[in-house]
Design a protein around this motif. Sequence first.
Motif, mmCIF file in Angstrom:
data_model
loop_
_atom_site.group_PDB
_atom_site.id
_atom_site.type_symbol
_atom_site.label_atom_id
_atom_site.label_comp_id
_atom_site.label_asym_id
_atom_site.label_seq_id
_atom_site.Cartn_x
_atom_site.Cartn_y
_atom_site.Cartn_z
ATOM 1 N N LEU A 1 -52.723 -13.047 29.714
ATOM 2 C CA LEU A 1 -53.342 -14.368 29.660
ATOM 3 C C LEU A 1 -52.306 -15.438 29.960
ATOM 4 C CD1 LEU A 1 -55.515 -14.125 26.401
ATOM 5 C CD2 LEU A 1 -56.224 -13.738 28.776
ATOM 6 N N VAL B 1 -56.939 -19.392 22.510
ATOM 7 C CA VAL B 1 -57.230 -18.284 21.588
ATOM 8 C C VAL B 1 -56.602 -18.562 20.223
ATOM 9 C CG1 VAL B 1 -56.839 -15.821 21.145
ATOM 10 C CG2 VAL B 1 -57.579 -16.582 23.413
ATOM 11 N N GLU C 1 -54.238 -10.260 24.385
ATOM 12 C CA GLU C 1 -53.726 -11.447 25.048
ATOM 13 C C GLU C 1 -52.755 -11.129 26.181
ATOM 14 O OE1 GLU C 1 -52.671 -14.750 22.492
ATOM 15 O OE2 GLU C 1 -53.781 -13.805 20.853
ATOM 16 N N ARG D 1 -53.834 -18.633 26.108
ATOM 17 C CA ARG D 1 -53.286 -18.173 24.818
ATOM 18 C C ARG D 1 -53.358 -19.288 23.772
ATOM 19 N NH1 ARG D 1 -49.424 -15.821 28.061
ATOM 20 N NH2 ARG D 1 -47.876 -17.363 27.450
#
Length: 121
Positions: free
Chosen positions: A56, A64, A53, A61
Amino acid sequence: MSAVCAALAADPVLASHYADFRGKTEAALDPALVALVRQAVAAVHGMGQAPDEAGLDEGTRLCVAYARRMPFEHTAITDAEAAALVTHLGEPGFVAFSVLAALADAECRAEQVGLVELAGV
């Protein structure tokens, strides 16, 4: 080819419809997000590494993190968490994202139970 697609191989029409639905879902989102969601869901199932991550943006994030919760914690996702994704992705994007996460989860589960073999393919 996903385990679901392979298991549907005996029915070319159904396989084609599934592949078309999956393709249209993925086409509605950024390809990088699609890959991250699929990777995050697979990692939850112990089928690979969690996505990196680093770098990002906050919205990605959030996506995700939300995707990670879909397989086993979907009932604990709050309206506020969903609203944050709607703000980031827009309503159509949120719908496509939700379908993508659900398909990724189903495809991981299908692979884990050997759906292809169960289907006799």
